[in-house]
Each structure stands twice: as C-alpha cells, then as structure tokens.
Enzyme design. Structure first.
Site, mmCIF file in Angstrom:
data_model
loop_
_atom_site.group_PDB
_atom_site.id
_atom_site.type_symbol
_atom_site.label_atom_id
_atom_site.label_comp_id
_atom_site.label_asym_id
_atom_site.label_seq_id
_atom_site.Cartn_x
_atom_site.Cartn_y
_atom_site.Cartn_z
ATOM 1 N N SER A 238 20.455 86.903 45.563
ATOM 2 C CA SER A 238 19.071 86.697 45.971
ATOM 3 C C SER A 238 18.091 87.688 45.375
ATOM 4 O O SER A 238 16.885 87.446 45.377
ATOM 5 C CB SER A 238 18.979 86.758 47.500
ATOM 6 N N HIS A 266 21.341 81.019 48.738
ATOM 7 C CA HIS A 266 20.374 80.717 47.674
ATOM 8 C C HIS A 266 20.920 79.780 46.602
ATOM 9 O O HIS A 266 20.211 79.486 45.641
ATOM 10 C CB HIS A 266 19.895 82.018 47.027
ATOM 11 N N LYS A 298 16.360 77.732 53.311
ATOM 12 C CA LYS A 298 15.921 77.636 51.925
ATOM 13 C C LYS A 298 15.735 76.157 51.551
ATOM 14 O O LYS A 298 14.728 75.551 51.845
ATOM 15 C CB LYS A 298 16.917 78.314 50.991
#
Length: 461
Positions: A238, A266, A298
């Site tokens: 990340s 992610h 996300k």
C-alpha cells in the site's frame, strides 16, 4: 418529667425516640417512592485530585511542536480535510474542486447506481444495524451471501467478514498464533499485521522487502525452534505499489511447513484480468495459500475486513476470534454494497483494464518528469518519494494550493528519508487529469528542492 437515661453515643432517650421515628417515616417514604432509594448519591470528589492532563504526554508535546512549526512555515494541515460529497477522481473541499488522488475507490464503484440501490434496499429490509454480535442475534442472510461471494472470488471454501479491516488482521493473527509460535512478515507490512503479531505473544521477525531468499535462509536456521510458523505478505504493497513473487513464497512456506497469509487489501479489484487479486495475476492455485485477507473499503465500496480460506479455518475463527465474537455484525448496507460491487466488477472487467492502463500511464508520465516513484509497478498505488517528512508536507500543501489533492506519507509510516506523496490511481481518472497531476507535482517539487538548497546555503555561510 425528667429525660430518660442517655443512650448510645450520649443521645438522650427522647432524642433517640425522635430519631427512630424520623427514620421510620423516611423508610415509609422510600417504599412509596422506590426510585428515590435507587438513586445513588454522587460520590464526593477527593480534595486536591484532578484528572490527568493528557497534554502533558511527551508524544503530545512533540505533536504540538510539529504543528507549531508547520504554522510558522505557513503549511496547512493536510489531514482531516472535509470533502463536501463523494470523493472520486475529483472532489470538492472547501467549495473548491480538486483533482483527487487520495481515495482508493479503485474501480469507481463507490456511488455506482447499482451499489447505492443495493445499500438502500438493505436498509429498508434490515435497518441500519443488525444490533448484535452475529454469534448471538446479529446474523442475517446477507452476511452469509457476502461471505460466499468473497470465497468464490478468491477460489476457496469459505470466508468470514468482520467490521474493521485493521481489526481483522489484529484479531485473526492474535487468535491463531501463540507464545510457542513464530510470525515472519515483510519489512513493509501494514501496521495491522505487526500489531496482530505483537498481540499473539509469538516470536516475530521481519525480513527484507519481498526477499523470499532471505526468508528461506532465516527459516532454515530457526524453524525447528517453533511449533507453528506464519508468513505474512501483501498482494500489493500500500505504500510502494509493488508486489511479491507469490510462487516463490509458496515454495518457501511449503518447504518449511509454514502457513502463508496474503493481505489483499489493495490488490482485490486491481490485480488479475478480472480483479480477483494476486493469485489470478500470477496464475497460482489460490488453495495453495492458507489465509487470504482483504478489506471492503477499497474496491468493494464499504467498510470492514474479511478472511477467506478453508471451511475449517473459518469455522474456528467464527467462535474464537474476539474481533468477530465480541463485535456487532457488519451493517446490512455495507454488506449489500460489497455484494453489488462484486457483481459490477465481475460483469465489467473493462474497469480493471482501465485501471491498469491509468496506472501505467501515471508511471510513464512520472518517469518522464524525473519523479522518483520507487518500486511502484503502476498498479493503482504510485508514490512520489520526496525525502524528509517536512519536504513532503510542504509539497502536499503546495500542490493542494494548485488544485491537486494528494496526501503526504511521513515518518513513522515510512522511513524518514523515504517520505512521499502517495497517489491512488483509479479507473475513473482521465489521462488529462493524470498528466496534470504529474506536471503540478514535478513543478512544485522542483520549487521545494530549490528553496531547500537556498536555505542550506544560508545556514552554511
């Protein structure tokens, strides 16, 4: 008539009778008004005792000094800025529109009509909360539907959803490992993994970033000292935007009788032709990894975290993990939003392709402009490494003044000399926005460096 003989404590007989009568009357009144008897009297405050002043904490004093220094330099606080609406490729902050690279809405699904409609329908059916831990009275069909979909996305048997991504790692690792065990994690691993390892009481070591050879060497030397060993890596890092060689890490864990956990916070929606993560990207059988972790905040337009893996693992976590057992069940609207996001991701793989193109374009433009993007491979996360934390803060302020919102990442989140601006690229960004962001960043970074050089010259005179 003379007073009767004095009783206890020097109180006369008549006075004692009057006191008893008064107490009886008070007792009768309390019985008629039970709430009066149940109301506790406020405890008397001890004289001279004051609550602790947390402004005296050394860490808080340091924070205030940092803020004062920023004020003296005219640098606005880049954190906690209020966005007026949904944050996408652009966002409104303080009545001004900004090109926004600070939100990880990777596939542009937050605010998608189908996602919004699903969340609203879930509220109509279930309300805004399930009002209990799932173990006792908070279980809803939508929870199991989401978990089944997540398991299918990762190609494993089952999944469990928790209300916090950070707590998912902390609670899961803290539950599975103990004092006789060993946890090895990448040097750039997320804070939640490190905290979970600390909570577990297991021995813990970090290994050089993405260095599976160093990991193998370490295990060859010390594996025999521990009962169970867990290796933790991220699918997409990340802070740096690079990824591990998953196949090699699987070989290392297999050769050393260890478990492998991959944090896909992610990488879900980002890696792989259809966004299923690093296993799809690398062409790896996902069942060769013991523990898959991910978040809903996300790509999946919600909030919370999950673990995916074998049925036995999930059954165990559902009755042993404190972050699940002792926490309220996931809000229905969030579960519905995540399910709808998976639907759109699977139905529209062109979003994943657009994200990939945008990421590569950002990297190409940044390199042309002479920006240091570190290890980034152009998959959604691209850092622009500046140097010191002060320089990163100044740069973030300067680009913000020019209509670009990109947040600084400073020590201790990254090493002091590796402070940076971090850009989250999404499928919603247009090439013109990316090119403009790179141009502004390069121009303002040059100005920051020039100012720093002048200051050094003045100091050294």
């Amino acid at each position: 008539m003379t007073d009767r003989k004095r009783g206890y404590g020097g109180v006369s007989g008549s006075s004692k009778d009057a006191l008893v009568a008064e107490l009886r009357e008070a007792t009768r009144n309390r019985r008629q008004r039970p709430e009066a008897a149940e109301t506790p009297r406020p405890a008397a405050q001890p004289r001279g005792v004051k609550p602790f002043d947390f402004s005296e904490l050394p860490a808080y004093r340091e924070l205030r000094m940092q803020r004062a220094a920023a004020d003296m330099m005219g640098i606005g606080n880049p954190f906690f800025r209020a966005h007026a609406g949904m944050a996408g490729a652009s966002s409104v902050i303080g009545n001004r529109s900004y090109i926004n690279f600070a939100s990880y809405n990777y596939l542009g699904l937050n605010g998608h009509p189908a996602v919004d409609a699903a969340a609203k329908a879930a509220i109509d059916r279930y309300g805004t909360s399930v009002s209990a831990s799932r173990l006792v009275a908070g279980e809803r069909p939508i929870h199991r539907e989401l978990e089944a979909r997540l398991a299918a996305v990762h190609g494993v048997e089952d999944a469990i959803v928790l209300v916090s991504g950070h707590a998912t790692n902390v609670s899961t690792i803290g539950t599975l490992l103990g004092p006789k065990d060993l946890i090895l994690y990448d040097a750039l691993i997320h804070n939640s993994v490190a905290e979970g390892a600390r909570l577990s009481g297991a021995a813990r070591l970090s290994f050089p970033h993405n260095d599976w050879k160093a990991l193998a060497t370490t295990l060859e030397k010390i594996r025999h000292d521990y009962e169970r060993v867990l290796i933790v890596i991220e699918g997409l890092y990340s802070m740096d935007g690079d990824m591990p060689d998953l196949a090699r890490f699987i070989e290392v864990k297999s050769d050393n009788d260890a478990w492998l956990m991959v944090d896909e916070a992610h990488s879900l929606g980002v890696l792989g032709a259809t966004g299923r993560g690093i296993a799809e990207h690398a062409g790896i059988d996902p069942t060769s990894v013991e523990i898959w972790m991910g978040t809903l905040s996300k790509t999946l337009s919600g909030c919370g975290g999950y673990i995916a893996g074998s049925s036995a693992l999930i059954d165990f976590l559902k009755v042993k993990t404190p972050g699940f057992v002792y926490s309220v069940g996931l809000a229905p609207a969030l579960a519905a939003a995540a399910i709808a996001s998976i639907d759109v991701m699977e139905a529209e793989p062109e979003r994943v392709a657009k994200l990939r193109d945008n990421g590569l374009f950002f990297v190409e433009e940044a390199r042309k402009a002479g920006l240091d993007i570190g290890l980034s491979q152009g998959y959604a996360v691209v850092p622009v490494i500046v140097g010191g934390s002060a320089q990163a803060a100044v740069l973030a302020d300067r680009v913000f003044q020019r209509g670009l919102n990109a947040l600084p990442i400073i020590y201790p989140a990254v090493p002091e000399k590796a402070a940076r601006l971090r850009f989250f690229v999404t499928s919603s960004h247009e090439r013109a926005e990316i090119a403009e962001a790179v141009r502004i960043t390069a121009e303002e970074l040059a100005a920051v460096k020039a100012a720093g050089s002048v200051l050094k010259q003045l100091v050294n005179r």
